[in-house]
Design a protein around this motif. Structure first.
Motif, PDB file in Angstrom:
ATOM      1  N   LEU A  20     -38.821  30.393  24.901  1.00 28.67           N
ATOM      2  CA  LEU A  20     -38.650  30.769  26.300  1.00 28.67           C
ATOM      3  C   LEU A  20     -38.654  32.284  26.489  1.00 28.67           C
ATOM      4  CD1 LEU A  20     -38.212  29.395  29.069  1.00 28.67           C
ATOM      5  CD2 LEU A  20     -35.822  29.967  28.857  1.00 28.67           C
ATOM      6  N   ARG A  28     -42.662  30.451  35.170  1.00 29.67           N
ATOM      7  CA  ARG A  28     -42.066  29.208  35.663  1.00 29.67           C
ATOM      8  C   ARG A  28     -41.441  29.429  37.038  1.00 29.67           C
ATOM      9  NH1 ARG A  28     -37.736  27.058  32.691  1.00 29.67           N
ATOM     10  NH2 ARG A  28     -38.341  24.890  32.899  1.00 29.67           N
ATOM     11  N   TRP A 115     -33.053  19.814  38.080  1.00 32.45           N
ATOM     12  CA  TRP A 115     -34.336  19.162  37.758  1.00 32.45           C
ATOM     13  C   TRP A 115     -34.202  18.226  36.566  1.00 32.45           C
ATOM     14  CZ3 TRP A 115     -37.119  24.494  37.690  1.00 32.45           C
ATOM     15  CH2 TRP A 115     -37.469  24.844  39.009  1.00 32.45           C
ATOM     16  N   GLY A 116     -33.137  18.436  35.797  1.00 31.78           N
ATOM     17  CA  GLY A 116     -32.981  17.671  34.566  1.00 31.78           C
ATOM     18  C   GLY A 116     -33.713  18.287  33.397  1.00 31.78           C
ATOM     19  N   SER A 117     -34.286  19.470  33.604  1.00 32.67           N
ATOM     20  CA  SER A 117     -35.069  20.078  32.535  1.00 32.67           C
ATOM     21  C   SER A 117     -34.221  20.907  31.586  1.00 32.67           C
ATOM     22  CB  SER A 117     -36.175  20.948  33.124  1.00 32.67           C
ATOM     23  OG  SER A 117     -35.629  21.806  34.099  1.00 32.67           O
ATOM     24  N   ARG A 119     -31.682  20.036  29.745  1.00 30.62           N
ATOM     25  CA  ARG A 119     -31.407  19.411  28.449  1.00 30.62           C
ATOM     26  C   ARG A 119     -32.621  19.477  27.532  1.00 30.62           C
ATOM     27  NH1 ARG A 119     -30.963  15.398  32.356  1.00 30.62           N
ATOM     28  NH2 ARG A 119     -32.712  13.928  32.444  1.00 30.62           N
ATOM     29  N   TYR A 120     -33.814  19.443  28.114  1.00 34.80           N
ATOM     30  CA  TYR A 120     -34.998  19.512  27.259  1.00 34.80           C
ATOM     31  C   TYR A 120     -35.218  20.922  26.727  1.00 34.80           C
ATOM     32  CZ  TYR A 120     -35.587  14.902  29.139  1.00 34.80           C
ATOM     33  OH  TYR A 120     -35.355  13.609  29.473  1.00 34.80           O
ATOM     34  N   LEU A 121     -34.897  21.928  27.547  1.00 33.94           N
ATOM     35  CA  LEU A 121     -35.011  23.305  27.043  1.00 33.94           C
ATOM     36  C   LEU A 121     -34.020  23.529  25.911  1.00 33.94           C
ATOM     37  CD1 LEU A 121     -35.400  25.452  30.285  1.00 33.94           C
ATOM     38  CD2 LEU A 121     -37.094  25.032  28.511  1.00 33.94           C
ATOM     39  N   LEU A 122     -32.805  23.000  26.077  1.00 30.84           N
ATOM     40  CA  LEU A 122     -31.789  23.214  25.057  1.00 30.84           C
ATOM     41  C   LEU A 122     -32.119  22.447  23.787  1.00 30.84           C
ATOM     42  CD1 LEU A 122     -28.506  23.171  27.151  1.00 30.84           C
ATOM     43  CD2 LEU A 122     -29.677  25.115  26.126  1.00 30.84           C
ATOM     44  N   ALA A 123     -32.924  21.357  23.932  1.00 26.58           N
ATOM     45  CA  ALA A 123     -33.282  20.574  22.758  1.00 26.58           C
ATOM     46  C   ALA A 123     -34.556  21.089  22.104  1.00 26.58           C
ATOM     47  CB  ALA A 123     -33.430  19.102  23.138  1.00 26.58           C
ATOM     48  N   VAL A 124     -35.160  22.136  22.701  1.00 27.55           N
ATOM     49  CA  VAL A 124     -36.416  22.687  22.117  1.00 27.55           C
ATOM     50  C   VAL A 124     -36.241  23.125  20.663  1.00 27.55           C
ATOM     51  CG1 VAL A 124     -37.862  24.747  22.223  1.00 27.55           C
ATOM     52  CG2 VAL A 124     -37.717  23.250  24.187  1.00 27.55           C
ATOM     53  N   PRO A 125     -35.194  23.800  20.228  1.00 31.52           N
ATOM     54  CA  PRO A 125     -34.071  24.274  21.028  1.00 31.52           C
ATOM     55  C   PRO A 125     -34.213  25.750  21.389  1.00 31.52           C
ATOM     56  CG  PRO A 125     -33.529  24.354  18.708  1.00 31.52           C
ATOM     57  CD  PRO A 125     -34.981  24.003  18.800  1.00 31.52           C
ATOM     58  N   VAL A 290     -23.100  20.204  28.054  1.00 35.52           N
ATOM     59  CA  VAL A 290     -24.117  20.058  29.098  1.00 35.52           C
ATOM     60  C   VAL A 290     -24.261  18.579  29.437  1.00 35.52           C
ATOM     61  CG1 VAL A 290     -26.525  20.382  29.683  1.00 35.52           C
ATOM     62  CG2 VAL A 290     -25.317  22.122  28.373  1.00 35.52           C
ATOM     63  N   THR A 291     -23.882  18.219  30.635  1.00 39.30           N
ATOM     64  CA  THR A 291     -23.888  16.805  31.009  1.00 39.30           C
ATOM     65  C   THR A 291     -24.904  16.502  32.093  1.00 39.30           C
ATOM     66  OG1 THR A 291     -22.109  17.301  32.540  1.00 39.30           O
ATOM     67  CG2 THR A 291     -21.486  16.416  30.410  1.00 39.30           C
ATOM     68  N   SER A 292     -25.717  17.497  32.428  1.00 38.44           N
ATOM     69  CA  SER A 292     -26.677  17.247  33.515  1.00 38.44           C
ATOM     70  C   SER A 292     -27.801  16.362  33.002  1.00 38.44           C
ATOM     71  CB  SER A 292     -27.252  18.562  34.020  1.00 38.44           C
ATOM     72  OG  SER A 292     -28.060  19.122  33.026  1.00 38.44           O
TER      73      SER A 292
ATOM     74  N   ARG B 667     -26.871  12.587  23.518  1.00 39.80           N
ATOM     75  CA  ARG B 667     -26.624  13.964  23.978  1.00 39.80           C
ATOM     76  C   ARG B 667     -26.091  14.831  22.843  1.00 39.80           C
ATOM     77  NH1 ARG B 667     -26.575  15.619  28.874  1.00 39.80           N
ATOM     78  NH2 ARG B 667     -27.212  14.184  30.507  1.00 39.80           N
ATOM     79  N   MET B 670     -28.943  15.792  20.777  1.00 34.81           N
ATOM     80  CA  MET B 670     -29.790  16.875  21.308  1.00 34.81           C
ATOM     81  C   MET B 670     -29.082  18.224  21.297  1.00 34.81           C
ATOM     82  SD  MET B 670     -31.417  14.896  24.558  1.00 34.81           S
ATOM     83  CE  MET B 670     -32.457  16.182  25.192  1.00 34.81           C
ATOM     84  N   LEU B 672     -26.418  18.918  23.063  1.00 35.41           N
ATOM     85  CA  LEU B 672     -25.891  19.231  24.400  1.00 35.41           C
ATOM     86  C   LEU B 672     -24.376  19.131  24.426  1.00 35.41           C
ATOM     87  CD1 LEU B 672     -28.464  17.243  26.570  1.00 35.41           C
ATOM     88  CD2 LEU B 672     -28.491  19.664  25.957  1.00 35.41           C
ATOM     89  N   GLY B 705     -37.288  15.434  33.053  1.00 34.50           N
ATOM     90  CA  GLY B 705     -36.825  16.703  33.592  1.00 34.50           C
ATOM     91  C   GLY B 705     -38.042  17.583  33.774  1.00 34.50           C
ATOM     92  N   LEU B 718     -46.390  24.607  30.012  1.00 35.27           N
ATOM     93  CA  LEU B 718     -45.283  25.567  30.071  1.00 35.27           C
ATOM     94  C   LEU B 718     -44.132  25.151  29.158  1.00 35.27           C
ATOM     95  CD1 LEU B 718     -44.855  26.881  33.705  1.00 35.27           C
ATOM     96  CD2 LEU B 718     -45.258  28.161  31.611  1.00 35.27           C
ATOM     97  N   PHE B 719     -43.942  23.817  29.039  1.00 34.95           N
ATOM     98  CA  PHE B 719     -42.879  23.375  28.154  1.00 34.95           C
ATOM     99  C   PHE B 719     -43.201  23.780  26.719  1.00 34.95           C
ATOM    100  CE2 PHE B 719     -40.762  20.364  25.331  1.00 34.95           C
ATOM    101  CZ  PHE B 719     -39.457  20.518  25.748  1.00 34.95           C
ATOM    102  N   ALA B 722     -42.588  27.310  26.142  1.00 31.25           N
ATOM    103  CA  ALA B 722     -41.172  27.634  26.019  1.00 31.25           C
ATOM    104  C   ALA B 722     -40.675  27.423  24.593  1.00 31.25           C
ATOM    105  CB  ALA B 722     -40.342  26.786  26.983  1.00 31.25           C
TER     106      ALA B 722
END
Lengths: 292, 854
Positions: A20, A28, A115-117, A119-125, A290-292, B667, B670, B672, B705, B718-719, B722
């Motif tokens: 990122l 973005r 957006w729910g995105s 969690r996916y960014l954090l899991a990229v991580p 993060v619970t979103s 979670r 991941m 989280l 998401g 873009l993903f 990232a």
């Protein structure tokens, strides 16, 4: 199958500090309609102001229903590019710019959560510190861009409409046009620094809630509360700790010679608050579930 | 202890922050709060031929004996008006005696206007009183160590007291007079040719210059007269049992009252008035003053202008004298920064001359110029300026002589009884005239003549008294004129600095202007900056509402000045009094980047040091969950000791009713959520938030998401961007084929149906073909053919060594897709193994499931 993996278990080509990037996040955000509309609005505001001055031209400086107000910059708004810009900054600084900065910075994390995105960014991580830092940097960059657009367009519109005239200060002082431009840019810069408080506050709220509206609205609301408390003179010296205490210290730049004392105070207070909020946001986000 | 600390780290941190803030607040309070003092209200008997009781208050500081300060109030005030100053001085360690002067407030007696036999003698008796108090330091028997401080009425008293009583050790008279006669009957005309040395000789010891006559300052005098009448109304604060006060004189002493009525009626200075006013003027005693004197005069003062302080300074020849100006005066309070400067000067003066503390304040000169507005107080802002010595109103440099554009000779009319007249200032509101358009300064047509200079290219600072030279002719041989100097900006707005004007009474004038001799008019001293593009307008008018002019109408012929002389003084700006803030700014500007860099460095080091080691036993196992527990902040244990594995090549179904803890465990997987206990290992690496091994995991948990404003394709691109990984690793084409959106992949996600979003999200999870794919309800929103296709895709995906974890509640789906299942219920694993083993003899997964989760 077996691919070559790093000792830390990362996939090939993954490097934490390459995730990122500023540029990616900037793209973005820039592709969002909301960002584009906000920036366009600020760029067009000077034109709207010009039209307003032109249509209501007879009243400017004419009827004195607010006489006695030494800061009636509106009466001088059409005097030249510098005065016009100053007026544009003045009318937008108390609310519009606050909302814009809160929007750009309050949406950073809460928007992704919405957006729910996130969690996916954090899991990229994307490391959490990096995610927040990049997003905050982009939010601040867009805020600065908004400020720049407003100032630049005001100067341009003011110049085309009213010419390159000296700045006339509300107390009767006059300043050569070339010097006045620097002063006006100084005013814009000072406003930018004070808005860092809003940016920091919005960031804290952004990592604390999953609703972008709550983060943006909360930052604006707290800013307004601070303004209201500042208006309660009975609070006396207690008001000195309010982040908006020196919100109008830029008036010192309209003096001849410029008076920096209050601006120095304002910058110190603003930076302290901004730093405090930012640190708080980072600490909070690092430990958060993060619970979103 | 350590465990306790770790558990309660948040509270400990919070407590430490609170403690630090409280300590800082306490230190601040201790630092700013003045040391305590006690007060004592007193009634002190004074006077012999008109005995009176004075209402007084003594402020005693903590540490005694201490030097004393006699703090006098202004005209019309009481001991209460100086409470703030008294408390500040008491806080600085002085015994402070404040009292209400004779004739005011709750004190007895009549107003004698600082007469030596009354008010001055009273003050001497107060010195006796102080000498008797044990708290007061003494220089000798009956001689207290004392300073006299006061403003206006109180300032003149301090000068007079120092002149009559040599026990006074220092004085700080503020905004006060030198000669009352000169102040109430000003005449700014100098005899021809003597403009240079100003007042000069003759002033020092004799009071008002012989033959002085001027223009009666009616508005101010009337205001004072009215103040003295305050007690004449219904009985109130006046001494008990006292006879009713005469309506015409109130609390004024009869002789003073008679003089006022005489001069107010005639508008002229009579010999008796002159004698009385001179007795009340410091001018008569200046040469006897031996106490070091700090003279503070206001620039916004139409009552006692800067010239009065200058005359006092010149008259005190036997003591050190220091002069300071500030932007306030009788017409304005001055700014906060000015007030701080004046207070600091006063305290330094007293500290040095009474306590012997600090450096010699010397005789450097400070003043200020109004330079804008402050924001926090919505008030005028001043620029403090300083130079090494008092420059005098004539300035130190050679003055700037500015020609007028077109010298004119004009005939102007003086209206009968001075009405109508221009309004240059109102008593106590003079500074309003400084603002453009404040409504003042309207000169009446026919009653004035004006000339203008050319506009200035550069800013010009006027510090001191400007002067002009004019000639006048009058049929009566006399003329009363008002000379004003306006600052006019490029749009024509004129301002009269501080509302100050120069009244002039000329006598012995010829009737023909050709015979008239030039007269130099020295205007009141001002501190004013002429901005570039501004010019000066010199106006000579015949009447002013604040002054008494001739009663009979008359016409004068005036040869207007052809130039104006502007005094020049070099000075340097005072260093900012906000030094601490500037230091704070510099510290911040250094500390913030350093702090940010430090935080970045620490984060990086911690990132590096984090345990990334591989557990060799599970290094090739895509997923191992061991003893996982997650308790939320509200105490709810969503996952309570869960173990399961996902091996290469397996498609594992995670089954369980709602609330079983499936999503929570995903979670944690991941990164989280922080697990409360236990661990998750992916390819042998422990999963923590941001663990690099997460890059080998692709996930779809709790729905897509996606960025709604981008197309599906742009979302994928873009993903991947990232992740920072090379474009070639993405396998974008394969993934897009799996998503099977056709051309619609280029439309905005906002327009997608639920199923389309789901497919893009699955594609996003598969980007880069991660070795462990985690899908939560992947078939949600898909139609039957798509579900069948998905089943095949997942099967293929796992076939080449990758692994898939599918969480679902669609039992039939799991049965057909997965090779293995993990069944969870209420936060625990209740069954695990190959699908066929779990189904057992029942033949249907549903039956087995219902049995397990019972």
């Amino acid at each position: 199958m077996s691919t070559v993996v790093a000792p830390d278990g990362a996939a090939p080509g993954y490097r934490a500090h390459a995730t990122l990037t500023f540029g990616t996040e900037f793209r973005r955000q820039l592709t969002r309609r909301r960002t584009q509309v906000t920036l366009a609005l600020l760029a067009l505001l000077p034109v709207v102001l010009y039209l307003a001055f032109t249509i209501g031209g007879d009243q400017v400086g004419g009827d004195d229903d607010d006489s006695g107000n030494a800061f009636a910059l509106a009466d001088f708004g059409t005097f030249g590019a510098a005065n016009f810009t100053l007026f544009a900054l003045l009318v937008s600084s108390s609310f519009l710019l606050v909302v814009v900065v809160a929007l750009f910075c309050g949406d950073t994390v809460a928007g992704e959560a919405g957006w729910g995105s996130l969690r996916y960014l954090l899991a990229v991580p994307v490391p959490r510190g990096r995610l927040l830092a990049v997003k905050f940097a982009v939010g601040v960059a867009f805020s600065a861009l908004a400020m720049l657009l407003l100032t630049g367009m005001s100067l341009l519109v003011g110049f085309l409409a009213y010419g390159w005239e000296p700045l006339r200060a509300p107390l009767g002082g006059e300043m050569a046009a070339d010097e006045a431009v620097w002063r006006v840019l100084g005013v814009a810069g000072y406003l930018g620094v004070t808005l860092l408080v809003v940016a920091g506050l919005a960031l804290v709220l952004s990592v604390s809630t999953d609703a972008p509206l709550a983060a943006v609205g909360g930052a604006v609301l707290l800013h307004i509360v601070s303004n209201i408390l500042n208006a309660v003179t009975a609070l006396g010296d207690l008001r000195d700790v309010l982040p908006t205490r020196y919100a109008q210290a830029w008036l010192g730049l309209l003096s001849q010679p410029a008076q920096y004392d209050e601006m120095v105070r304002g910058i110190v207070v603003s930076l302290l608050y901004a730093a405090l909020f930012t640190v708080l946001a980072f600490v909070r986000f690092q430990r958060k579930d993060v619970t979103s | 202890m350590r465990v306790w600390l770790r558990r309660r780290r948040r509270w400990v941190t919070f407590g430490v922050v609170i403690a630090v803030v409280a300590a800082a607040a306490g230190a601040w309070w201790w630092y700013t709060e003045p040391p305590p003092h006690t007060t004592e209200d007193l009634r002190i008997e004074v006077g012999t031929d008109e005995p009176a009781e004075l209402d007084a208050r003594l402020y005693v500081p903590d540490s005694v004996p201490a030097p004393a300060v006699l703090l006098a109030h202004g005209f019309g005030g009481t001991k209460e008006s100086v409470t703030e100053s008294a408390e500040r001085l008491a806080g600085r360690g002085y015994v402070v005696l404040t009292w209400t002067a004779r004739g005011f407030g709750a004190s007895g007696g009549l107003i004698h206007l600082n007469a030596p036999a009354y008010e001055v003698a009273d003050a001497s008796e107060l010195l006796d009183y102080l000498a008797d108090r044990d708290e007061v330091e003494r220089d000798g028997d009956g001689d207290p160590r004392v300073a006299a401080v006061g403003g206006s009425y109180g300032g003149a008293l301090s000068l007079l007291l120092a002149g009559y009583d040599d026990r006074v050790d220092a004085i700080v008279p503020q905004i006060t007079w030198h000669s009352l006669a000169e102040s109430l009957f000003p005449n700014h005309a100098d005899p021809a040719g003597t403009a240079d040395d100003g007042r000069g000789e003759g002033v020092a010891d004799t009071g008002t210059p012989p033959g002085h006559d001027g223009v009666f300052k009616r508005a101010w005098a009337g205001l004072f007269y009215a103040t003295g009448l305050a007690g004449a109304g219904p009985p109130g604060v006046s001494a008990q049992g006292a006879p009713a006060l005469p309506p015409a004189c109130g609390r004024w002493a009869p002789d003073v009252c008679a003089v006022y009525q005489e001069i107010a009626a005639s508008g002229r200075l009579t010999p008796q008035a002159r004698e009385l006013l001179d007795a009340s003027s410091p001018a008569s005693v200046l040469s006897h003053i031996e106490a070091p004197t700090l003279l503070i005069q206001g620039q916004a003062d139409t009552l006692f202008d800067l010239g009065q302080a200058e005359a006092n300074a010149e008259g005190i020849i036997n003591a050190p004298v220091k002069v300071a100006w500030y932007a306030g005066g009788h017409d304005a309070a001055g700014t906060a920064s000015d007030q701080e400067r004046i207070d600091a000067l006063t305290v330094r003066w007293l500290d040095f001359h009474l306590k012997g503390e600090g450096d010699d304040p010397g005789d450097d000169f400070t003043y200020s110029r109004i330079g804008g507005v402050t924001s926090s107080r919505s008030d005028l802002a001043t620029v403090g300026l300083t130079r090494d010595s008092y420059p005098g109103l004539a300035g130190t440099e050679s003055p700037l002589s500015v020609r007028v554009e077109q010298p004119v000779t004009a005939t102007i009319a003086s209206p009968p009884d001075g009405t109508p007249a221009a309004l240059s200032s109102l008593p106590s509101l003079g500074q309003l005239a400084t603002f453009a358009g404040a409504g003042f300064g309207g000169d009446i047509p026919g009653q004035f003549a004006a000339v203008e200079t050319e506009s200035f290219d550069d800013a010009v600072d006027i510090v001191g008294a400007p002067s002009v030279s004019l000639r006048a002719a009058s049929p009566t041989g006399e003329a009363v004129l008002f000379v004003k100097l306006y600052d006019v900006d490029s749009s024509g707005r004129a301002t009269l600095p501080n509302g100050l004007i120069a009244p002039v009474r000329l006598t012995g004038l010829p009737t023909d202007i050709a015979d008239a001799e030039p007269v130099t008019v020295t205007l009141p001293g001002i501190v004013h900056r002429l901005e570039p593009g501004h010019h000066l307008r010199i106006v000579v008018a015949t009447a002013d509402q604040s002054y008494a002019g001739p009663v009979e109408p008359v016409e004068y012929t005036i040869a207007m000045p052809d130039r104006v002389t502007l005094p020049q003084t070099t000075s340097t700006p005072l260093p900012s009094q906000d030094g601490a803030w500037q230091v704070a700014l510099v510290v911040l500007l250094i500390a913030l980047p350093v702090g940010a860099a430090g935080a970045w460095l620490v984060a990086r080091i911690r990132h590096r040091r984090r345990d990334r080691s591989v557990d060799p036993d599970t290094a090739d196992v895509p997923l191992v969950v061991r003893g996982l527990r997650k308790v939320y902040a509200d105490g709810f244990a969503a996952v309570n000791g869960v173990d399961y594995r996902v091996e290469r090549g397996q498609v594992v179904g995670l089954l369980g009713p709602n609330g079983a803890g499936k999503t929570t465990s995903l979670r944690v997987l991941m990164g989280l959520l922080q697990p409360s206990d236990g661990e998750i290992r992916v390819f042998g690496h422990r999963v923590t938030p941001g663990a690099p091994v997460l890059s080998r995991l692709g996930a779809l948990v709790e729905g897509p998401g996606l960025l709604p404003h981008l197309s599906g394709m742009d979302n994928l691109r873009l993903f991947w961007r990232a992740t920072g990984r090379p474009e070639s690793e993405a396998r974008l084409d394969e993934v897009v084929r799996i998503a099977d959106l056709g051309e619609r992949i280029h439309r905005k996600v906002r327009t997608y149906s639920h199923g389309m979003k789901q497919r893009i999200a699955i594609a996003q999870a598969m980007l880069g073909m991660p070795e462990l794919l985690v899908l939560d309800e992947p078939t949600d929103g898909l139609d039957p053919p798509q579900i069948a296709e998905m089943r095949r895709v997942l099967h293929d995906y796992a076939s080449d060594g990758r692994a898939v974890l599918v969480s679902s509640h669609l039992l039939a789906e799991v049965e057909q897709t997965c090779s293995h299942v993990v069944v969870m219920s209420r936060g625990r694993v209740v069954g695990t193994g190959e699908v066929k083993d779990v189904i057992g003899s029942g033949g249907r997964l549903e039956d087995a499931f219902l049995e397990l989760v019972e």
